[in-house]
Design an enzyme around this catalytic site. Structure first.
Site, PDB file in Angstrom:
ATOM      1  N   SER A  73     -74.408 -30.084   7.697  1.00  0.00           N
ATOM      2  CA  SER A  73     -73.102 -30.695   7.919  1.00  0.00           C
ATOM      3  C   SER A  73     -72.401 -30.926   6.580  1.00  0.00           C
ATOM      4  CB  SER A  73     -73.276 -31.988   8.718  1.00  0.00           C
ATOM      5  OG  SER A  73     -72.057 -32.399   9.279  1.00  0.00           O
ATOM      6  N   LYS A  78     -52.662 -48.259  18.025  1.00  0.00           N
ATOM      7  CA  LYS A  78     -53.197 -49.074  16.927  1.00  0.00           C
ATOM      8  C   LYS A  78     -54.605 -49.576  17.209  1.00  0.00           C
ATOM      9  CE  LYS A  78     -53.006 -50.925  12.917  1.00  0.00           C
ATOM     10  NZ  LYS A  78     -53.109 -50.048  11.748  1.00  0.00           N
TER      11      LYS A  78
END
Length: 410
Positions: free
Chosen positions: A229, A281
């Protein structure tokens, strides 16, 4: 003997009787005049007198010789005075020896002092040796060297110390800069043991690797147990990638995780009021799940980061984005398979990577190795690790791994 019966003469008769009895008792007693006693000297008294007068009892002599003309034994103490003997008490006081006392034996502490000094020298010498070896075996060498930088653990930005399961971009980038500041360093090996981490940490390290390469210093990757990764992200730009046949690598992809604990909070009677400036948000808050629009939004974020990943791999491994996408579905590959796919250049161990780096750096013969950020005893004694622990490091990393808005992992 006749007794007078006249009362007047009775006293005279009593006196005569007492005289006769006394005379008979004296005549019947044994004659003690033939025996003469000469009592033994009082030795205790003699010795006490010697001590009181400051003399030595070793000089007191008792004469036990018997006279030839008498049967009695006379014992007289004498004191030796050089070549003559005088009766005790007649010798001059100045000739009497003072008492002698044994002088206590002094212990020789020389070897104790030598042992203490030797231990101190050993400790000081050992400390210098540890520091010397932690700097690669030579503090002021002018030889050409290969610098080794370790990337071990979960990759993050931040200033966590190395050696506690985290590899920070600050530490790796600082080590890269330190290597380039040393004129003796002709090549760099990144020893990678990491399963990935933050995409941002990987991007910071890649930026610094490219800066080093622009200075004409080759960078070689040595893959250990795992280099997957984000750890593969930082490996792709290297001049050479060396992996072991069974190294775990690949896992090219991005993941972002969001937790929904709303059912638990409902069961516990916990309620939340969220005041927000926009509908997105509070995306990632565990008090509710994601709406369909939010899911589409976060999926696009993941795909954008993924595109950056595969683009970097394609550019640095001389592959097309299509070729990378075909193998970048998140799966892992062992080193042997990764070489066939073009993700790894050579199979070999850590020292093979050092030899390859020395060759790329134009070095001849056995290369000298300079370990820059290897965890060591000196770094623990004199560095920030002294007050750090794995628990403290985990708390410092929680800003990312426990982010309330989710986090990305490569």
């Amino acid at each position: 003997m006749t007794y007078n019966t006249d009362p007047e003469n009775e006293n005279e008769d009593n006196d005569e009787l007492m005289e006769e009895l006394l005379e008979e008792s004296v005549l019947g007693a044994p004659d003690l005049g033939a025996l003469e006693y000469s009592p033994e000297p009082e030795y205790t008294e003699v010795l006490d007198n010697v001590h009181e007068q400051g003399g030595s009892v070793d000089n007191v002599v008792v004469d036990t010789s018997e006279p030839s003309d008498a049967g009695t034994v006379k014992k007289v103490p004498y004191v030796d005075m050089g070549d003559k003997r005088v009766p005790y008490g007649n010798e001059p006081i100045s000739s009497r020896e003072p008492p002698q006392y044994a002088t206590p034996e002094k212990k020789d502490r020389k070897w104790q002092y030598i042992a203490v000094i030797s231990v101190l020298m050993l400790i000081i010498g050992g400390s210098f040796a540890v520091i010397y070896l932690s700097f690669g075996g030579d503090l002021y060498t002018t030889d050409e060297r290969v610098a080794v930088i370790y990337v071990q653990g979960f990759m993050l930005t931040g200033n966590l110390p190395s050696g506690f399961g985290y590899a920070t971009s600050e530490d790796v980038c600082n080590s890269l800069r330190k290597a380039t500041e040393d004129d003796s360093v002709k090549a760099i090996v990144l020893r990678v043991n990491s399963g990935g981490g933050s995409p941002v940490a990987a991007e910071e390290i890649v930026t610094e690797i490219k800066r080093v390469q622009d200075m004409g210093i080759p960078v070689v990757i040595s893959m250990g147990d795992v280099a997957a990764s984000a750890a593969y992200y930082i490996s792709a730009p290297a001049d050479l990638i060396v992996a072991n046949p069974s190294t775990t690598t690949g896992s090219i992809g991005v993941i972002s995780v969001y937790t929904n604990r709303s059912a638990y909070y409902d069961d516990e009677g916990i309620e939340f009021y969220v005041s927000k400036s926009g509908s997105f948000k509070d995306v990632g808050g565990d008090w509710r799940g994601l709406t369909p629009e939010e899911k589409e939004y976060v999926d696009n974020v993941v795909l954008d980061v993924y595109d950056l990943f595969i683009t970097s791999v394609a550019e640095n491994r001389n592959m097309t984005k299509g070729e990378v996408k075909d193998i970048a579905d998140g799966r892992i590959y062992i080193g042997k398979e990764a070489q066939k796919l073009g993700l790894v250049d050579e199979l070999g161990n850590f020292y093979d990577a050092i030899d390859a780096a020395a060759e790329l750096g134009g070095m001849e013969g056995e290369p000298s190795v300079y370990y820059i950020n290897k965890p060591s005893l000196s770094s623990i004694l004199f560095g920030s690790e002294e007050t750090m622990s794995p628990q403290n490091a985990e708390r410092l990393a929680s800003y990312y791994t426990e982010s309330p808005v989710g986090y990305l992992i490569e």
